[in-house]
Enzyme design. Structure first.
Site, PDB file in Angstrom:
ATOM      1  N   ASP A 158       0.857  -1.178   0.000  1.00  0.00           N
ATOM      2  CA  ASP A 158       0.000   0.000   0.000  1.00  0.00           C
ATOM      3  C   ASP A 158       0.898   1.234   0.000  1.00  0.00           C
ATOM      4  O   ASP A 158       2.039   1.182   0.466  1.00  0.00           O
ATOM      5  CB  ASP A 158      -0.889  -0.020   1.256  1.00  0.00           C
ATOM      6  N   ASP A 166      -6.483  -1.636   4.533  1.00  0.00           N
ATOM      7  CA  ASP A 166      -5.922  -2.705   3.709  1.00  0.00           C
ATOM      8  C   ASP A 166      -6.303  -4.088   4.225  1.00  0.00           C
ATOM      9  O   ASP A 166      -5.796  -5.096   3.706  1.00  0.00           O
ATOM     10  CB  ASP A 166      -4.392  -2.600   3.676  1.00  0.00           C
ATOM     11  N   ASP A 215      -1.230  -0.956   6.232  1.00  0.00           N
ATOM     12  CA  ASP A 215      -1.270  -0.380   7.574  1.00  0.00           C
ATOM     13  C   ASP A 215      -2.240  -1.110   8.491  1.00  0.00           C
ATOM     14  O   ASP A 215      -2.409  -0.736   9.648  1.00  0.00           O
ATOM     15  CB  ASP A 215      -1.604   1.120   7.525  1.00  0.00           C
TER      16      ASP A 215
END
Length: 635
Positions: free
Chosen positions: A334, A536, A532
């Protein structure tokens, strides 16, 4: 009164500590067995005494493994290698090889003690936090201080924490300012500055000022307890390779016992061996064919790596994820909070002709300080760094998603997107400069004074310093890297170029990240997803291995398979290298153990292998594979 919490047994001599004796009893029994064997050799001239000493070595060294084997057989209804080794030792004694049988028991119990040491070492490293959790706390009740058990604390309670004490619960600072040592959770040795409103965690140490803390979670829901659950998961999980070995062990042991039954008779009739030689070779076969080394090829290595990771703030939920991590072909990351900090900063400021920097910056800072938007905060911080600290207050009119409007010093000021201030004016004032800034992945915020454009700020999310290094290291390891982000294609491409990523997928919503991750998996193979742990979560759950930039958060512990407690991407590359090393060690162990078994079996049938050498070769190989796995404790 300052609390001083001590473990009730920490000052006892280890010999009086029951846990110490229980954890080291297997090793002590193995060593005592060895001493008795040495004594048996010394008194070999006195047969009765020598036999008694060897018998004592049998009983003391073999008790733990015999008990373990019998109980496992009764509960699982399967045969195991422990029983096979006990049968082999008894068989050695029956043909008069008391010393060899005792040595077999001694080395087998020593290898078992090493495996137990590995398991206990892993448990100690992972659960050491439990010993740091305070047993008591000072709760404030109607202005009075009352000492209570930490387990009694509930959400909403207010506790006092004095300098040098450990914080007894997860909570939020109500008053006070201090530095907190969070190394017990994150492994990071540098203290973290804390003030009112900041979160604190149970087990961390208040280094200087006195604090009052509002408890946010009951003791059973604290970060400590979640880590303990993670520990239990890690200890109980079994990797696919280990599961196969355990299934294979039962079938293999049955096969060996059937083969021993046949070897007790067939060689006499088919090869013309004497009954003595036939029985002797059957007993040697039972010793050398035992899969002790094969069974010990995987678990010590996996537990050693779990233990190593725990000491370095890398929490793993089980060996299955380490095995997959070592076989990973692509790492998808991410962007926000993983590759970047997730906090934009002003990198460029352009001014229109005739506009003074101080005028534009002051007006922007005065207006933007009224907003909580991340871009507004970044502009205020930029002004502060330039020495502009506005104290004026203005009323703002906000148009969500576009910008804000305010009156300042008799002028109307607009701050926002190009469409909000006038795209035609943007092109006339800045031309190609704006296009260049956008291509660099920067977000441009424009400032308009009255009816003319005054300037613009170019902001960009900051890449973590270690991100480029980590992505470069992954590429050197032969692992593809991809970024999944919700950003516009231009911004995403700019970040990818700067970070050195191979693949970039932009305009990804949380649910579409799962689809994109599945596509990458189909193309490249085993995929690791790093995020995180919050937005996600779906992608972390669907990947072969989900890795969270945790920083000690609950969501990270619950959703990911691996948690980087230090919030440092370097931990990921370290764990991947160690996982690859673990897989290599496991392959080495399996190949070595099978080769030794085949060599010893062939030597036995060629009648060139005596029982003493068979014992040394078999048990020596078991010790070697365990020691090979233990190398991961210090890697």
């Amino acid at each position: 009164m300052q609390l001083e919490i001590r473990n009730k047994t920490e000052h006892r001599h280890p010999i009086f500590n029951f846990d110490y004796v229980r954890q080291h009893g297997e090793l002590a029994a193995a060593l005592l067995s060895g001493i008795l064997i040495a004594a048996g050799w010394l008194f070999s001239a006195r047969e009765a005494l020598s036999a008694a000493l060897f018998l004592a070595a049998f009983c003391i060294g073999g008790f733990a493994k015999a008990k373990e084997g019998i109980l496992e057989t009764l509960s699982e209804k399967t045969l195991n290698v422990e029983l096979l080794m006990i049968f082999a030792a008894i068989g050695s004694a029956l043909i008069g090889y008391w010393a060899e049988g005792a040595i077999l028991i001694f080395i087998f119990s020593l290898s078992g003690a090493l495996e137990t040491y590995t398991l206990n070492k892993s448990k100690r490293d992972l659960t050491s936090l439990m010993k740091l959790e305070p047993e008591e706390a000072v709760r404030l009740e109607d202005g009075r201080q009352r000492k209570v058990a930490a387990a009694e604390l509930e959400a909403g309670d207010v506790i006092m924490v004095k300098p040098g004490e450990r914080i007894a619960a997860d909570g939020e600072i109500e008053s006070g300012q201090t530095s907190v040592d969070e190394s017990a959770l994150t492994g990071e040795s540098i203290p973290v500055e804390k003030k009112g409103g900041d979160a604190v965690f149970a087990g961390t140490v208040n280094l200087n000022g006195s604090l009052t803390v509002r408890v946010k979670k009951a003791n059973k829901d604290s970060l400590f307890k979640k880590i303990i659950k993670l520990v239990e998961s890690a200890q109980n999980s079994v990797s696919p390779s280990q599961a196969f070995i355990e299934r294979f062990e039962n079938v293999y042991v049955k096969g060996v016992l059937i083969a021993v039954g046949l070897l007790l008779f067939l060689p006499h009739y088919m090869l013309g061996w004497t009954w003595s030689e036939t029985f002797y070779r059957a007993m040697v076969f039972m010793v050398v064919a035992s899969p002790c080394a094969l069974v010990a090829s995987i678990m010590p290595a996996a537990l050693s790596l779990i233990s190593n990771g725990a000491r370095n703030g890398l929490l793993v939920k089980g060996s299955v994820f380490l095995e997959k991590l070592g076989n990973s072909k692509i790492v998808a990351l991410d962007k926000t909070g993983t590759i970047t900090y997730g906090a934009p900063a002003v990198e460029d400021m352009l001014l229109a002709e005739g506009i003074a920097e101080n005028e534009c910056l002051t007006a922007a800072a005065v207006i933007e300080q009224q907003s909580n938007h991340p871009l507004a905060k970044a502009i205020v911080e930029y002004a502060d760094a330039k020495g502009i600290h506005p104290d004026a207050n203005v009323s703002i009119e906000e148009t969500s998603g576009f910008g804000v409007k305010a009156q300042f010093e008799g002028e109307t000021w607009l701050i926002g997107k190009a469409g909000y201030v006038g795209e035609g004016e943007v092109i006339r004032a800045f031309g190609d400069s704006v296009k260049r800034l956008s291509e660099e992945g920067k977000t441009v915020v424009y400032v308009k004074k009255g009816d003319r454009l005054a300037g613009c700020f170019a902001l960009k999310d900051q890449i973590r310093p270690e991100a480029k290094e980590v992505i470069g290291e992954l590429n050197r390891l032969g692992i593809q890297t991809a970024m999944l982000t919700g950003d516009q294609p231009e911004t995403a491409a700019a970040i990818a170029r700067e970070a050195g990523l191979n693949i970039v997928v932009s305009e990804c919503l949380p649910d579409s990240k799962v689809t994109e991750a599945e596509k990458l998996k189909e193309t490249y193979g085993t995929i690791v997803m790093v995020g995180d742990g919050i937005n996600d979560a779906p992608a972390l759950a669907s990947a072969d291995v989900g890795v969270a930039m945790g920083g000690g958060t609950d969501v990270a512990l619950e959703t990911a398979d691996i948690v980087l407690m230090k919030n440092d991407l370097k931990g990921l590359t370290k764990l991947i290298r160690l996982s690859q090393k673990m897989n290599t060690i496991i392959k080495q162990n399996v190949i070595f153990s099978l080769s030794i078994i085949c060599l010893l079996i062939c030597s036995n049938f060629l009648q060139i292998l005596d029982l003493p050498l068979g014992v040394i070769g078999h048990e020596g190989s078991t010790l070697l594979v365990i020691l090979n796995g233990l190398r991961l404790l210090k890697s």
